[in-house]
Design an enzyme around this catalytic site. Structure first.
Site, PDB file in Angstrom:
ATOM      1  N   ARG A  18       0.829  -1.217   0.000  1.00 43.05           N
ATOM      2  CA  ARG A  18       0.000   0.000   0.000  1.00 43.05           C
ATOM      3  C   ARG A  18       0.863   1.267   0.000  1.00 43.05           C
ATOM      4  O   ARG A  18       0.528   2.248  -0.654  1.00 43.05           O
ATOM      5  CB  ARG A  18      -0.943   0.018   1.203  1.00 43.05           C
ATOM      6  CG  ARG A  18      -2.040  -1.051   1.107  1.00 43.05           C
ATOM      7  CD  ARG A  18      -2.903  -1.089   2.336  1.00 43.05           C
ATOM      8  NE  ARG A  18      -2.053  -1.439   3.480  1.00 43.05           N
ATOM      9  CZ  ARG A  18      -2.315  -1.107   4.739  1.00 43.05           C
ATOM     10  NH1 ARG A  18      -3.389  -0.410   5.037  1.00 43.05           N
ATOM     11  NH2 ARG A  18      -1.512  -1.470   5.704  1.00 43.05           N
ATOM     12  N   ASN A  36      -6.294  -2.721   2.229  1.00 40.07           N
ATOM     13  CA  ASN A  36      -6.347  -4.174   2.294  1.00 40.07           C
ATOM     14  C   ASN A  36      -7.813  -4.578   2.428  1.00 40.07           C
ATOM     15  O   ASN A  36      -8.534  -4.012   3.254  1.00 40.07           O
ATOM     16  CB  ASN A  36      -5.574  -4.711   3.505  1.00 40.07           C
ATOM     17  CG  ASN A  36      -4.083  -4.607   3.341  1.00 40.07           C
ATOM     18  OD1 ASN A  36      -3.563  -4.579   2.236  1.00 40.07           O
ATOM     19  ND2 ASN A  36      -3.372  -4.558   4.447  1.00 40.07           N
TER      20      ASN A  36
END
Length: 90
Positions: A18, A36
């Protein structure tokens, strides 16, 4: 201007994916989010056609060195005018 929802599967959680995605977003002037979700990472990305294509290629090739992308999907979605920056969602 386009907006995609990109779902990336494989070893993409717990490996900094990320945060590398966020770096690519800044590099390519992309706004949106990355999070996520269950066993994959979901990215909502908005930008110019050319920059969005470069961003998509970068993240689907494995955004972090420790990641391993096994598959991904890219779908165009409606523009979300509320995106003003790129945010990592915990």
């Amino acid at each position: 201007m386009k907006q995609y929802v990109i779902r990336v599967f494989g070893k993409v959680q717990g490996v900094g994916f990320r945060y590398y995605t966020e770096r690519f977003a800044h590099e390519y002037h992309i706004v949106g989010t990355v999070a996520n979700v269950e066993d994959y990472v979901e990215i909502h990305a908005q930008g110019s056609d050319e920059e969005l294509e470069k961003f998509t290629e970068s993240v689907t090739n494995g955004a972090s060195p420790a990641s391993s992308v096994t598959r991904y999907t890219v779908d165009e979605e409606s523009i979300d005018d509320t995106f003003k920056s790129f945010e990592v969602i915990s």
